[in-house]
Design a protein around this motif. Sequence first.
Motif, PDB file in Angstrom:
ATOM      1  N   LYS A 165       7.287  -3.931  11.750  1.00 32.56           N
ATOM      2  CA  LYS A 165       7.006  -2.510  11.926  1.00 32.56           C
ATOM      3  C   LYS A 165       6.288  -1.974  10.699  1.00 32.56           C
ATOM      4  O   LYS A 165       6.739  -2.177   9.572  1.00 32.56           O
ATOM      5  N   THR A 166       5.151  -1.309  10.909  1.00 34.17           N
ATOM      6  CA  THR A 166       4.476  -0.604   9.823  1.00 34.17           C
ATOM      7  C   THR A 166       5.140   0.752   9.645  1.00 34.17           C
ATOM      8  O   THR A 166       5.165   1.569  10.569  1.00 34.17           O
ATOM      9  N   LEU A 167       5.680   1.000   8.467  1.00 37.69           N
ATOM     10  CA  LEU A 167       6.381   2.255   8.192  1.00 37.69           C
ATOM     11  C   LEU A 167       5.449   3.314   7.637  1.00 37.69           C
ATOM     12  O   LEU A 167       5.606   4.508   7.935  1.00 37.69           O
ATOM     13  N   VAL A 168       4.494   2.898   6.800  1.00 34.35           N
ATOM     14  CA  VAL A 168       3.601   3.838   6.109  1.00 34.35           C
ATOM     15  C   VAL A 168       2.202   3.238   6.064  1.00 34.35           C
ATOM     16  O   VAL A 168       2.046   2.050   5.755  1.00 34.35           O
ATOM     17  N   SER A 169       1.191   4.037   6.369  1.00 32.22           N
ATOM     18  CA  SER A 169      -0.202   3.700   6.092  1.00 32.22           C
ATOM     19  C   SER A 169      -0.733   4.756   5.126  1.00 32.22           C
ATOM     20  O   SER A 169      -0.838   5.940   5.481  1.00 32.22           O
ATOM     21  N   PHE A 170      -1.032   4.346   3.920  1.00 36.47           N
ATOM     22  CA  PHE A 170      -1.385   5.302   2.873  1.00 36.47           C
ATOM     23  C   PHE A 170      -2.690   6.032   3.191  1.00 36.47           C
ATOM     24  O   PHE A 170      -3.595   5.479   3.836  1.00 36.47           O
ATOM     25  N   THR A 171      -2.761   7.291   2.720  1.00 36.81           N
ATOM     26  CA  THR A 171      -3.864   8.180   3.082  1.00 36.81           C
ATOM     27  C   THR A 171      -4.711   8.602   1.889  1.00 36.81           C
ATOM     28  O   THR A 171      -5.538   9.507   2.014  1.00 36.81           O
ATOM     29  N   GLY A 172      -4.514   7.998   0.705  1.00 39.78           N
ATOM     30  CA  GLY A 172      -5.402   8.267  -0.417  1.00 39.78           C
ATOM     31  C   GLY A 172      -4.990   9.451  -1.262  1.00 39.78           C
ATOM     32  O   GLY A 172      -3.852   9.562  -1.721  1.00 39.78           O
ATOM     33  N   THR A 173      -5.923  10.376  -1.482  1.00 44.82           N
ATOM     34  CA  THR A 173      -5.682  11.497  -2.390  1.00 44.82           C
ATOM     35  C   THR A 173      -4.959  12.659  -1.732  1.00 44.82           C
ATOM     36  O   THR A 173      -4.530  13.590  -2.416  1.00 44.82           O
ATOM     37  N   ASN A 174      -4.862  12.651  -0.432  1.00 41.23           N
ATOM     38  CA  ASN A 174      -4.137  13.719   0.263  1.00 41.23           C
ATOM     39  C   ASN A 174      -3.562  13.143   1.557  1.00 41.23           C
ATOM     40  O   ASN A 174      -3.395  11.935   1.670  1.00 41.23           O
ATOM     41  N   GLY A 175      -3.278  13.994   2.529  1.00 40.93           N
ATOM     42  CA  GLY A 175      -2.690  13.517   3.774  1.00 40.93           C
ATOM     43  C   GLY A 175      -1.190  13.387   3.683  1.00 40.93           C
ATOM     44  O   GLY A 175      -0.552  13.733   2.677  1.00 40.93           O
ATOM     45  N   ILE A 176      -0.608  12.827   4.726  1.00 40.23           N
ATOM     46  CA  ILE A 176       0.854  12.782   4.804  1.00 40.23           C
ATOM     47  C   ILE A 176       1.446  11.627   3.999  1.00 40.23           C
ATOM     48  O   ILE A 176       2.637  11.630   3.699  1.00 40.23           O
ATOM     49  N   TYR A 177       0.631  10.619   3.642  1.00 41.79           N
ATOM     50  CA  TYR A 177       1.115   9.493   2.852  1.00 41.79           C
ATOM     51  C   TYR A 177       0.219   9.297   1.627  1.00 41.79           C
ATOM     52  O   TYR A 177      -0.510   8.312   1.514  1.00 41.79           O
ATOM     53  N   PRO A 178       0.212  10.251   0.682  1.00 43.17           N
ATOM     54  CA  PRO A 178      -0.678  10.138  -0.467  1.00 43.17           C
ATOM     55  C   PRO A 178      -0.390   8.883  -1.288  1.00 43.17           C
ATOM     56  O   PRO A 178       0.761   8.544  -1.551  1.00 43.17           O
ATOM     57  N   GLY A 179      -1.471   8.229  -1.682  1.00 42.38           N
ATOM     58  CA  GLY A 179      -1.367   6.972  -2.406  1.00 42.38           C
ATOM     59  C   GLY A 179      -2.357   5.979  -1.833  1.00 42.38           C
ATOM     60  O   GLY A 179      -2.834   6.134  -0.693  1.00 42.38           O
ATOM     61  N   ALA A 180      -2.685   4.956  -2.606  1.00 43.35           N
ATOM     62  CA  ALA A 180      -3.619   3.934  -2.147  1.00 43.35           C
ATOM     63  C   ALA A 180      -3.403   2.658  -2.953  1.00 43.35           C
ATOM     64  O   ALA A 180      -3.206   2.692  -4.155  1.00 43.35           O
ATOM     65  N   HIS A 181      -3.418   1.551  -2.255  1.00 43.00           N
ATOM     66  CA  HIS A 181      -3.394   0.215  -2.844  1.00 43.00           C
ATOM     67  C   HIS A 181      -2.125  -0.057  -3.648  1.00 43.00           C
ATOM     68  O   HIS A 181      -2.143  -0.129  -4.881  1.00 43.00           O
ATOM     69  N   PRO A 182      -1.010  -0.212  -2.972  1.00 46.93           N
ATOM     70  CA  PRO A 182       0.203  -0.644  -3.668  1.00 46.93           C
ATOM     71  C   PRO A 182       0.111  -2.136  -3.996  1.00 46.93           C
ATOM     72  O   PRO A 182       0.011  -2.974  -3.099  1.00 46.93           O
ATOM     73  N   TYR A 183       0.144  -2.459  -5.276  1.00 46.67           N
ATOM     74  CA  TYR A 183       0.037  -3.847  -5.715  1.00 46.67           C
ATOM     75  C   TYR A 183       1.388  -4.458  -6.066  1.00 46.67           C
ATOM     76  O   TYR A 183       1.432  -5.518  -6.686  1.00 46.67           O
ATOM     77  N   CYS A 184       2.450  -3.804  -5.684  1.00 46.95           N
ATOM     78  CA  CYS A 184       3.780  -4.311  -6.015  1.00 46.95           C
ATOM     79  C   CYS A 184       4.723  -4.057  -4.854  1.00 46.95           C
ATOM     80  O   CYS A 184       4.408  -3.336  -3.910  1.00 46.95           O
ATOM     81  N   GLY A 185       5.904  -4.655  -4.950  1.00 47.69           N
ATOM     82  CA  GLY A 185       6.923  -4.461  -3.940  1.00 47.69           C
ATOM     83  C   GLY A 185       7.744  -3.210  -4.176  1.00 47.69           C
ATOM     84  O   GLY A 185       7.426  -2.365  -5.027  1.00 47.69           O
ATOM     85  N   LEU A 186       8.824  -3.097  -3.438  1.00 47.61           N
ATOM     86  CA  LEU A 186       9.693  -1.930  -3.458  1.00 47.61           C
ATOM     87  C   LEU A 186      10.969  -2.218  -4.249  1.00 47.61           C
ATOM     88  O   LEU A 186      11.363  -3.370  -4.428  1.00 47.61           O
ATOM     89  N   THR A 187      11.618  -1.145  -4.682  1.00 44.61           N
ATOM     90  CA  THR A 187      12.886  -1.226  -5.397  1.00 44.61           C
ATOM     91  C   THR A 187      13.892  -0.320  -4.694  1.00 44.61           C
ATOM     92  O   THR A 187      13.562   0.818  -4.343  1.00 44.61           O
ATOM     93  N   LEU A 188      15.098  -0.814  -4.482  1.00 44.38           N
ATOM     94  CA  LEU A 188      16.136  -0.024  -3.829  1.00 44.38           C
ATOM     95  C   LEU A 188      16.816   0.861  -4.857  1.00 44.38           C
ATOM     96  O   LEU A 188      17.362   0.376  -5.852  1.00 44.38           O
ATOM     97  N   GLY A 189      16.781   2.180  -4.633  1.00 43.55           N
ATOM     98  CA  GLY A 189      17.434   3.120  -5.520  1.00 43.55           C
ATOM     99  C   GLY A 189      18.909   3.274  -5.212  1.00 43.55           C
ATOM    100  O   GLY A 189      19.399   2.853  -4.147  1.00 43.55           O
ATOM    101  N   ALA A 190      19.614   3.922  -6.121  1.00 43.71           N
ATOM    102  CA  ALA A 190      21.053   4.138  -5.932  1.00 43.71           C
ATOM    103  C   ALA A 190      21.342   5.058  -4.762  1.00 43.71           C
ATOM    104  O   ALA A 190      22.463   5.079  -4.240  1.00 43.71           O
ATOM    105  N   ASP A 191      20.333   5.829  -4.318  1.00 40.84           N
ATOM    106  CA  ASP A 191      20.514   6.734  -3.189  1.00 40.84           C
ATOM    107  C   ASP A 191      20.266   6.067  -1.845  1.00 40.84           C
ATOM    108  O   ASP A 191      20.303   6.724  -0.812  1.00 40.84           O
TER     109      ASP A 191
END
Length: 476
Positions: free
Chosen positions: A30-56
Amino acid sequence: MKPFKVPVLVMIVMVMSLTVCSMRGGLMFKTLVSFTGTNGIYPGAHPYCGLTLGADGNFYGTTFQGGSNNLGTIYRVGIGGAFTPVVSFNGTNGANPYAALTGGGGDNLYGTTYAGGVSNWGTIFLITTNGVFTNLFTFTGTNNPYQGANPGAALVRAVDGSFYGTADYGGLTNGSSGGFGYGSVFQLATNGTVTAPAIFGNTNGAHPSGGLVLGADGNFYGTTTFGGNGITGSFPGYGTIFKMSPDGTLTNLYLFTGFGDGGFIYAGLVQGSDGWLYGGAFNGGSLGYGTLFNVSTNGLFVPLHTFSNTFNNTESGSPYGGMTQGSDGNFYGTAFGEYAGYGAIFRITSGGVFTNLFSFNIANGSHPDGVLIQGPDGNFYGTTSQGGANGLGTVFQLGVPLPPVIKTLTQTNGTVTLTWSAVAGQTYQAQYSDDLTRTNWSYLTSPVVASNGVMTATDSGAIASSAHRFYRVVLE
């Protein structure tokens, strides 16, 4: 098969391993997020790393670009895909983070940016899960080269509470890499002081792109992308595996040759439950498309797999990110797909049995760079640096039908309760038998779809029905 047996006349708790007689299920992507760049609903572009689970209970990650200044972001994403932008870097507070975040206790997460800060050589920062950002340190490059410059890998927390990381450049700068140095290992002490306990000099390794892993023996282990063997003229060498003691003493465990063993190591290592270190080489191997390997803490190197990099969805070579050990004991990772294909997710056993699990197709993402993480719901989560709806990268979830393992089995007032590991979205059924000579087992539960990583069933008829009863869980 080793089923669970509950003797009626002995009121005890029994915990044993379980071999499931039937394991079907299926991969669920399942694709959860498709990044949208400088604006949009998923701001960000080109994640070069994995995820980290927070305490929350949420995942946190970084993107190299995008956000309001196109200098990268920190974001939060829930297990169900709920997305929240947390920070947009602006240059002063850092820019272009390559690295994943590292938990620092409580709500704190620590990270680095590759650029930005006072001298544009990168930063170390702290972010809390409720969005409070603190810039802890700015690298100054040639003004103080020994600390390092351009950190591009996740930090690792030591037992004393300090953090260790690697910098691609810095260290000894004279006559090296255009005067920018071959990189360093740095330490962020609990009082905020940054020192470099180890500096690379090319022959012992150069440009450590991957992070460190703190071994069970108290030493740190890592890789360098270049240096070591094969340094001739402008050729940078094939990379190394090293050990660093707590006092900063560097020891080369293995020098790559660029041939059957691999070459150009961008990923860090992971220490398996067997004590061996597992990793991947971006190039090399008998076919030239990268390898997977393990190495002992005293330097015994064992090749596990050579990528073929075929375009027919059977493999996709060039592993860029490291691996993670799943709850089933196997190792899971991603292949970048540098020369053909769009990247893939694979599984490999400690003995080298390789399975390509999933291949990307641009629409659902392409060219994954980061390490996978197994969430509390049993699914694996990761990112792709490109592809998705906008071509700017994705966050995804992969459900792998892992065999259920019964964790606890208790008996109270005639009722037996069993609890087993699960993967959210997969279907399980608990069964029992009073006679192992029979092939048919009775259903304790109907098939149930897991909503998280743990499932429970009860049997209130065990005492009245039989002098003994056996249990198993089947993945449908």
